[in-house]
Motif scaffolding. Structure first.
Motif, PDB file in Angstrom:
ATOM      1  N   LYS A  84       0.845  -1.194   0.000  1.00 16.66           N
ATOM      2  CA  LYS A  84       0.000   0.000   0.000  1.00 16.66           C
ATOM      3  C   LYS A  84       0.884   1.248   0.000  1.00 16.66           C
ATOM      4  O   LYS A  84       2.106   1.148   0.201  1.00 16.66           O
ATOM      5  CB  LYS A  84      -0.910  -0.011   1.219  1.00 16.66           C
ATOM      6  CG  LYS A  84      -1.877  -1.189   1.244  1.00 16.66           C
ATOM      7  CD  LYS A  84      -2.729  -1.180   2.507  1.00 16.66           C
ATOM      8  CE  LYS A  84      -3.681  -2.364   2.543  1.00 16.66           C
ATOM      9  NZ  LYS A  84      -4.493  -2.396   3.778  1.00 16.66           N
ATOM     10  N   PRO A  85       0.292   2.433  -0.213  1.00 17.02           N
ATOM     11  CA  PRO A  85       1.091   3.664  -0.210  1.00 17.02           C
ATOM     12  C   PRO A  85       1.927   3.791   1.065  1.00 17.02           C
ATOM     13  O   PRO A  85       1.459   3.487   2.167  1.00 17.02           O
ATOM     14  CB  PRO A  85       0.046   4.768  -0.298  1.00 17.02           C
ATOM     15  CG  PRO A  85      -1.092   4.134  -1.041  1.00 17.02           C
ATOM     16  CD  PRO A  85      -1.120   2.722  -0.557  1.00 17.02           C
ATOM     17  N   GLY A  86       3.166   4.186   0.886  1.00 16.09           N
ATOM     18  CA  GLY A  86       4.075   4.374   2.010  1.00 16.09           C
ATOM     19  C   GLY A  86       4.699   3.077   2.490  1.00 16.09           C
ATOM     20  O   GLY A  86       5.441   3.094   3.481  1.00 16.09           O
ATOM     21  N   GLN A  87       4.477   1.975   1.807  1.00 20.92           N
ATOM     22  CA  GLN A  87       5.015   0.681   2.230  1.00 20.92           C
ATOM     23  C   GLN A  87       6.002   0.137   1.190  1.00 20.92           C
ATOM     24  O   GLN A  87       5.954   0.484   0.015  1.00 20.92           O
ATOM     25  CB  GLN A  87       3.881  -0.330   2.438  1.00 20.92           C
ATOM     26  CG  GLN A  87       2.931   0.027   3.565  1.00 20.92           C
ATOM     27  CD  GLN A  87       1.820  -0.996   3.710  1.00 20.92           C
ATOM     28  OE1 GLN A  87       1.507  -1.732   2.779  1.00 20.92           O
ATOM     29  NE2 GLN A  87       1.205  -1.033   4.895  1.00 20.92           N
ATOM     30  N   ALA A  88       6.884  -0.749   1.654  1.00 24.71           N
ATOM     31  CA  ALA A  88       7.847  -1.418   0.780  1.00 24.71           C
ATOM     32  C   ALA A  88       8.060  -2.841   1.275  1.00 24.71           C
ATOM     33  O   ALA A  88       7.849  -3.147   2.454  1.00 24.71           O
ATOM     34  CB  ALA A  88       9.172  -0.667   0.753  1.00 24.71           C
TER      35      ALA A  88
END
Length: 390
Positions: A84-88
């Protein structure tokens, strides 16, 4: 006498491609693929990382952007969740790309502290992702015929092909003839020599993809020759060496005809090797090579090699010819097509000075046969000449 081209046409008419058989992939190296094979899956079967790094959403991969590492994707052990956004997701080369991710930032462009990473270098170029099917897709094929090499084996393995359809190796029975011959290691009599031709031709046939079978030496009498021909039963091709000329002791042709040989031709306008005969004997093709060592091996290269290729489904063609520049003057040729022992190095060809058909040592030093057409004019140094590899 018939020409080399006419002889080859007659020889091709005597044989046909061998049947197909399925063999394990590991045994297929060097064999001839008999029918097309197709991939059973995509390769890669999923979008995969091309580098070690971090998988994230491509639009967020800005310089100094920060992400929380939520898991890991390794080869054989993918990440089950969604990015999701902001994740890696920490990812390794060959690992499946996690759902939601659209870029892999290589580890050299990232600074990590605990579960947080920061992009330290501006991202340019590709996404470092190999798309599903980037190499091949299910249903893509390898076309037959072709000699299967190591890269083909690797490709077939990746395609999930465990058994490969190949042409059965043609079985070739080799019969050396002559009272003068003894096997290597035996003690020759005063008037005898060591059988050599059959060993060289056996090796050549094996390299060409045949299954050669060396039979006992046949002596210069009908009973011995008849026994040898009976031992050759079941072969696809019977090759005799010697006894095909017109001397009082050269009786191979006569004995073969009494045993059913339907002769196609006898004598070819070739040098060395004029006394060559061929035909059908029962279920097998039969070729009678001359007995001189060089004549036998040169004729094997010129005639048997194309026959074996045809039997392996590789087409009916002359031996492949190339061109090289003469390093010296070459004399005019006589009325027969001449295959001369030569050496090719760096595109330049040197024809051996001695071409006597009994000189195996000259043949062993050669890597080519220079080809002079019938009645060819003399050729000066610096001109090009045809040759076939040897």
């Amino acid at each position: 006498m018939i020409s080399v081209d006419k002889a080859l046409a007659e020889l091709f008419a005597l044989v046909q491609p061998t049947a197909h058989e399925a063999i394990p992939l590991l045994a297929a190296s060097g064999r001839v693929l008999a029918s097309d094979v197709t991939a059973r899956r995509d390769q890669p079967p999923f979008p995969a990382s091309a580098m070690d790094g971090y998988a994230l959403i491509a639009e967020e991969a800005d310089l100094h952007a920060q992400f929380k590492v939520i898991g890991e994707s390794a080869a054989g052990h993918g990440f089950a969740g969604k990015v999701k956004p902001g994740q890696a997701v920490r990812i390794f080369t060959g690992a499946p790309l996690p759902q939601g991710a659209s870029r892999v930032v290589i580890q050299e462009d990232v600074e990590r502290r605990g579960d947080l990473i920061t992009i330290t270098d501006a991202q340019t170029g590709g996404t470092n992702i190999r798309p599903q099917g980037d190499d091949f897709n299910a249903g893509d094929g390898i076309r037959a015929p072709r000699v299967i090499g190591p890269a083909d084996l690797a490709l077939m393995a990746a395609m999930n092909i465990a058994h490969v359809p190949v042409h059965r190796k043609p079985v070739v029975a080799l019969i050396s003839t002559g009272d003068e011959l003894v096997m290597p290691g035996e003690m020759p009599g005063r008037d005898q020599i060591i059988a050599s031709n059959s060993f060289g031709i056996h090796a050549m046939l094996a390299v060409w993809g045949a299954e050669p079978r060396l039979l006992p030496i046949a002596r210069d009498n009908r009973a011995s020759l008849e026994t040898a021909f009976r031992l050759a039963k079941g072969a696809d091709l019977v090759v005799t060496i010697g006894g095909a000329s017109v001397g009082d002791h050269d009786i191979v042709g006569d004995v073969a005809e009494t045993m059913g040989l339907d002769r196609a031709f006898y004598k070819i306008a070739i040098r060395p090797g004029k006394p060559l005969m061929a035909g059908r004997m029962g279920d097998a093709a039969m070729v009678g090579l001359p007995g001189n060592p060089v004549s036998a091996m040169v004729c094997a290269r010129v005639f048997l090699a194309p026959m074996i290729r045809a039997m392996l489904g590789m087409g009916a063609d002359r031996a492949a010819e190339r061109m090289a520049v003469l390093t010296h003057d070459l004399a005019a040729n006589g009325p027969r097509e001449h295959y001369q022992r030569a050496r090719v190095e760096n595109g330049r060809i040197t024809v051996a000075g001695r071409q006597d058909s009994a000189l195996l040592s000259v043949l062993a030093d050669a890597n080519a046969l220079a080809v002079s057409a019938p009645n060819a004019d003399a050729q000066p140094a610096g001109t090009e000449i045809r040759y076939i590899s040897f």
